[in-house]
Design a protein around this motif. Structure first.
Motif, mmCIF file in Angstrom:
data_model
loop_
_atom_site.group_PDB
_atom_site.id
_atom_site.type_symbol
_atom_site.label_atom_id
_atom_site.label_comp_id
_atom_site.label_asym_id
_atom_site.label_seq_id
_atom_site.Cartn_x
_atom_site.Cartn_y
_atom_site.Cartn_z
ATOM 1 N N PRO A 147 -22.079 -24.023 -103.495
ATOM 2 C CA PRO A 147 -23.172 -23.193 -102.967
ATOM 3 C C PRO A 147 -24.466 -23.990 -102.865
ATOM 4 N N SER A 180 -27.409 -22.731 -103.236
ATOM 5 C CA SER A 180 -28.418 -22.182 -104.144
ATOM 6 C C SER A 180 -27.690 -21.430 -105.260
ATOM 7 N N THR A 181 -28.444 -20.818 -106.128
ATOM 8 C CA THR A 181 -27.841 -20.051 -107.230
ATOM 9 C C THR A 181 -27.613 -18.594 -106.860
ATOM 10 N N SER A 182 -27.875 -18.222 -105.626
ATOM 11 C CA SER A 182 -27.717 -16.824 -105.234
ATOM 12 C C SER A 182 -26.249 -16.411 -105.206
ATOM 13 N N GLU A 183 -26.002 -15.129 -105.426
ATOM 14 C CA GLU A 183 -24.640 -14.618 -105.403
ATOM 15 C C GLU A 183 -24.039 -14.741 -104.011
ATOM 16 N N ALA A 184 -24.850 -14.565 -102.993
ATOM 17 C CA ALA A 184 -24.356 -14.654 -101.622
ATOM 18 C C ALA A 184 -23.861 -16.058 -101.308
ATOM 19 N N ASP A 185 -24.619 -17.069 -101.743
ATOM 20 C CA ASP A 185 -24.199 -18.449 -101.502
ATOM 21 C C ASP A 185 -22.945 -18.794 -102.298
#
Length: 294
Positions: free
Chosen positions: A231, A233-238
């Motif tokens: 990913p 970034s650390t986002s859940e979407a990524d």
């Protein structure tokens, strides 16, 4: 042109092989010579999508200069040359009558390699589908499995006396994902992508069976370009996107071909395109590779 010898292999295991690799469309040129039919790339190059409007019409002119190219490989100390056959050069319409001039070109290349002490490694498909088959649905048409099997039978019968190393497909994750999902050519539906993935896997299984039956002591595989999917970034979407790409890029082809099953997260999407016995056709029980799941 100067050449440099390959490094000394004394510190490597005895069966290590130094090799080089090409694809037919990227090097051969002569796209309208010797009875060759059009490929999907010949047509795509005319759309204006390629930088500088480049085409494969001349490329490296390997069709005319293969003896010189083999000489360069020999000077380098290359032990194996992995090349791909241009399907439309040997079967201009993708099926039906074979093109004698196209077959003769690969006869000459293979014989030149053997005379130079270089082992030929032959790849059946490096993305140049005959345009005539694309117009019949290409890899979205389940009949493509039979087309590919017949093509493999032609190659085995013609070259199997001299070639023992075969690959069915080069990097199927690229020509499926980029043509049906990530690229610009066709974003119409994910269902087409799943259909294509399954048909290509079936075609692989069919070609392996044909090569095994017709080439003594054949070594056969499929070329996969696995890579980490992380990913951004650390986002859940990524994180979810990276996990999804991991499945489609790294597992959609190796898993059914080697384990006899599709990754769990994509099975429901593949199921509408499956028929009874398909997984056994892709990977018969005797061909299973026992590995730990990803």
């Amino acid at each position: 042109m100067s050449t440099t010898q390959l490094p000394n292999t004394a510190s490597l295991r005895p069966d290590f092989i130094w090799g080089v690799s090409t694809s037919s469309f990227q090097i051969e040129g002569a796209t309208r010579e010797g009875g060759r039919g059009l490929s999907t790339w010949d047509v795509y190059c005319q759309t204006g999508e390629i930088k500088n409007h480049d085409t494969g019409d001349v490329a490296c002119d390997h069709y005319h200069r293969y003896r010189e190219d083999v000489g360069l490989m020999k000077a380098l100390g290359v032990q194996a040359y992995r090349f791909s056959v241009a399907w439309p050069r040997v079967l201009p319409l993708g099926r039906g009558s074979a093109n004698k001039a196209g077959l003769s070109f690969y006869d000459g290349l293979i014989d030149e390699l053997l005379a130079a002490g270089i082992e030929p490694w032959l790849c059946l498909y490096h993305w140049d589908l005959p345009q005539a088959l694309e117009e019949r649905g290409g890899w979205l048409n389940r009949e493509s499995v039979l087309w590919f099997a017949d093509y493999a039978a032609l190659i085995a019968a013609r070259f199997g006396d001299r070639v023992k190393r075969f690959a069915t497909f080069n990097e199927p994750s690229i020509f499926s994902l980029f043509s049906r999902s990530l690229g610009k050519r066709d974003r119409s539906s994910e269902d087409k992508l799943h259909c294509m993935i399954h048909n290509v896997n079936l075609a692989h299984g069919a070609a392996v069976d044909v090569l095994r039956a017709n080439v003594i002591n054949a070594s056969i595989g499929c070329i996969h370009n696995r890579q980490p999917c992380r990913p951004s970034s650390t986002s859940e979407a990524d994180a979810a996107a990276a996990a999804r790409l991991e499945v489609y890029w790294n597992a959609a082809f190796p898993d059914p071909q080697c384990r006899g099953e599709y990754p769990a997260s994509m099975r429901a999407a593949i199921e509408p395109h499956m028929q009874s016995g398909d997984l056994e056709r892709i990977c018969p029980p005797g061909r299973l590779v026992r590995t730990e799941p990803l």
